[in-house]
Every structure is written in C-alpha cells, then in structure tokens.
Design a protein around this motif. Sequence first.
Motif, mmCIF file in Angstrom:
data_model
loop_
_atom_site.group_PDB
_atom_site.id
_atom_site.type_symbol
_atom_site.label_atom_id
_atom_site.label_comp_id
_atom_site.label_asym_id
_atom_site.label_seq_id
_atom_site.Cartn_x
_atom_site.Cartn_y
_atom_site.Cartn_z
ATOM 1 N N MET A 354 -4.686 -7.054 -2.304
ATOM 2 C CA MET A 354 -3.784 -6.119 -2.968
ATOM 3 C C MET A 354 -3.435 -4.928 -2.081
ATOM 4 O O MET A 354 -2.469 -4.213 -2.349
ATOM 5 N N ALA A 360 0.979 -7.351 -3.034
ATOM 6 C CA ALA A 360 1.028 -6.450 -4.184
ATOM 7 C C ALA A 360 2.405 -6.508 -4.846
ATOM 8 O O ALA A 360 2.521 -6.547 -6.080
ATOM 9 N N LEU A 391 -2.630 -4.221 -12.259
ATOM 10 C CA LEU A 391 -2.517 -3.971 -10.827
ATOM 11 C C LEU A 391 -3.644 -3.069 -10.338
ATOM 12 O O LEU A 391 -4.202 -3.276 -9.257
ATOM 13 N N ALA A 395 -6.823 -4.226 -7.760
ATOM 14 C CA ALA A 395 -7.030 -3.491 -6.514
ATOM 15 C C ALA A 395 -8.353 -2.742 -6.479
ATOM 16 O O ALA A 395 -8.634 -2.054 -5.492
#
Length: 533
Positions: A354, A360, A391, A395
């Motif tokens: 990521m 990403a 997201l 990450a």
Amino acid sequence: MTRPERLPGVRALSRSTPLPAPPASTDDRPGALVIRPLSQQTLQSHGARLLVPTYDRSALTPAVVHLSVGGFSRSHQLTYFDELAERRLSTGWGVVGVGLRHRTMQEALAPQDHLYTVVERSPDGERARVVGVLVDYLFAPDAPAAVLARLTDPRTRMVTLTITGAGYRLDPHSGEFDPTDADVLRDLAQPHAPTTAFGYLVEALDRRRRAGVAPFTVVSCDNMHRNGEATRAAVVGLARQRDEVLARWITDRVAFPSSMVDRITPQTAPEERAAVAERYGVDDRWPVITEPFSQWFIEDTFSNGRPPLEEVGVRFVSDVGDYELMKTRLLNASHSALGYLGSLAGHTRMDELMADPVFAEYVARLMDDEVTPLLPQPDGVDLAEYKRTLLQRFANPAIADGLPRLCRRGSTKLPHHLLPSLRQALAEGRPTRLLTLAVAGWCRYLRGTDPAGRPVPMEDPRAEQLQALALAGGADPRPLLSVRSVFGDLADLPDFVDDLGRTLRHLDRLGARVTVAAALADVPAARAVPLPR
C-alpha cells in the motif's frame, strides 16, 4: 486501566504449530520485568501491564460451542463474549472451543487454562488483554463423544463456526449440498463418531430432538454469501440423507442467522510470542495479534434465546445481506486482488504494497469505479467512509499483514468475493478492466512462481488441479476457465476470455506493476511502455 469505549457495529479494542517459547527471565532486581507463564494461577500478577479478566471464570455457563478455533475467532467472536462477562452484563455465555483437524491449539491452550492474549496494534501504539471466556477446549478426533455431549448439553444454546467456505460441501453455483463428498459419506456411515462440523451438528440435533431438548442456534462466521443459508443447506442436506423427519424438524425448529464479521487478524509470527513476553511479561504459547477495528452484524433470529451482544458493539439486524456484500466485495475481494498482484510484483506484506502509489490507487479505484456501483446502500453505513477506513487498515504497518495469507484458498474465495462483481458488471455492461486484472493476477499466480521465477506459496484445496491447468494454458486462460465449479459460465463470454488472455500476456511480458499502472491509465498496456523483445 480501563477498557476501550465500544461503538455500535465498530469496536476498538494462524499458524499451524504453537510458537517457540521466549527466553525465561531470571532478573530479580526490584521492578525488573519477570516473564511468567499464562495461567489462572498467575493471572492477577499480569494485571499491572495488561487487561486481565476480573470476573469469576468458574461462574460462566458454557452456552456457546465454537467449531474450529483459530486466530480470527479468538480475536473476534470470543472477545465479544469476554466483554459480556467483564462488564458484568451476563455470565451465561461462556465458550467451549472444538478443534476439528489440528491438535496444536489444544496443546497451546490447555496448559494455560484456556487463557490467551490479544494484542491490538495500530500506528499509534498497542494494547493487550487476556481473554478468559474460553472455559474448555476439545480436540474432536480424540474425543468425539465429549464433543457430542457438549453439543447435546441443554446449556448449549448457540454454536458458532469458522470452518472456511470449503468446509460446507456446497456447490458454489447451485448452493446445493454435495452428498457424495468422502467425509460426508463417512459421517453417514458412522454418525456417532463424525469427522465434519456438520456431522457433529446433525448428530447432536438428532439427539436433542429425541431427548426433547430445545435446539441451539447455529451462527456461521465464515466469509460466504448468505452464510446462514449456506449453513442451513449443509445441515439440512446432511440430515436429509439420514432421516427426512429429522430434516423437517431442523428446518422448522433451528435458526441459522447469517452474520458478517470483520477484523484483520494475521497469522501470529514466531517472534510475536517473544515480543509479547518481553513487553508484558506474559509467556503465552499462542498470542493473537490484530487491529483495533472490529465489526459483527447478526440477523436477529435465534432458536433458544440470544446473548445480549448488542451491549458490547454487535448490531442485530433483520437482514445482513447488504452488510455482507459490502464487506466481502470491498474488503475480501480487495484482499484477493492485492494479494495476487502484489505477490507477482515481489511484495510480501500489505503495508509495504500500500506504500506503492500504483497499488494504492489500484485498490481505491477498484472499489470506487467497479465494485461500489454494484452494491446496495447498507442501512446506517457511509460507504465512502467505510472505504477510507479500509485503505487505512490495509496500510497499517503495525499489523504487517502477510500477502501469502491473503492468497490462500483462492478457489473458495474468488467465487464468493470477486467473481460475482465481475459477472454482474459484465451483465450490466459496466467497466471490468480492474476486476479482470484481479482475476488475471490469480490465474498467473496459480502457475506457482512469480515473473522472476521465485516460488509463491500455494495453499488451496484444488491447488494440484488448478496449477496443472494454469501451466498448461500459460497466457491462454481457457483451460482454467473450463473449471466451471470455480468460474461458472465465464468461459462462454468470448470478449471476457479475450480480455483475460490479453491481460495475462501483459503480466508475463511487463510484470504486475507496469500492467496495473497501464490499467489505471486506461490505455492498452502494450502502448504504456516499450515491450521487451
């Protein structure tokens, strides 16, 4: 030390062998950290450094049986039941764990009185707690009679499952139970000593029926479409092979609510046991590392009373379908797509992947452009905020989720999580470039090596068959697509077959990162960079 605040629906808060022991601490200086084994006897000595149960574990009623205890169930379902006891909301929902295939969990938990440590990690730090709600653990192959006794016990009011999709013995497209499965035939031949989860459930329900004992509720916690209906199909399907009267009784009396569960829980690496010991002074044979985020939605349909889990963050809903689609098609499908493509690009961890802006952007656009337009709007959920949270979770460097975990059991996961979005988008004439790229990533991964020739982990119930077809076909996807139990009718769609083959050729010639970047640029990959000769 106080426990974290719980919010509705969102809660802050494995390996196949036990982890090696950390070095013992012999430092007897005042204030020095002493590492002690985790057990009921040593529990209070650990209370200064982490949360420990303050309730009377001996007062817990063993009302829940969990089949197939692993890292996820210990980080998720069991912590909710632990909160019920810790908050003095109820002592009526203690949990008995049952192992179906591997003895190692029993070997880890029994010496520490079934206590274990959950460590929640975020970029801002971590905190740990000891979970005490697991009151017993049985390894089914060693003690089938004891497992059946627990399931037949009138105190058992709820059974939860994390057996993975392959354990349901259902055709992935028809949803029908497969009575020809070898383990199913064995359970039918020896119902008093079953081997499968559903063999145990059907035999126990038959005994309860004959004894006039109310049935328990069965709650699947596996990532499957309508997992409650899948569970009902498996239980009733097996029961019908034995006795039509029993099958009708189960149909009429037993509740199978669907549920949606969500918490990223990587496999516990060997060094984590030592890290937990060194930080908290707890020698836990098998701690669990997880993220702060946790969700559990359950349909409010129960056979024999239900636990007050709404008091600790669970949401009871009339229909879990929209929430399940949100999670499986956004989180699980994204996990699969990133797992295969990231592995082909040479990455091993989700947080590192990521950090690459190409991947990403890929997963963000996969969710926004191709998956979200196909989804219903779940009541009370902001999909845009949910995707932003995803997201951030992907990450999270403190979790360092390994890509090999995300690549396991693709033949089970993709038909449930990713291919339905692809099939729907094709039927509606919507964009499918990024979904097709995810499928191509899996097809390329199935050859068993990355573009540099390094082997990639292959853990799949159909690995031998699928790898042979992937190698035979190369950039031609038709041999793999012929496996209709996985791909359905996708082989009958010539435009899709052509797109998939073209994407496979790009992966072979350009590599995963360049192919992903070209897909994001929405130009033919062959024109994005010069092709090698």
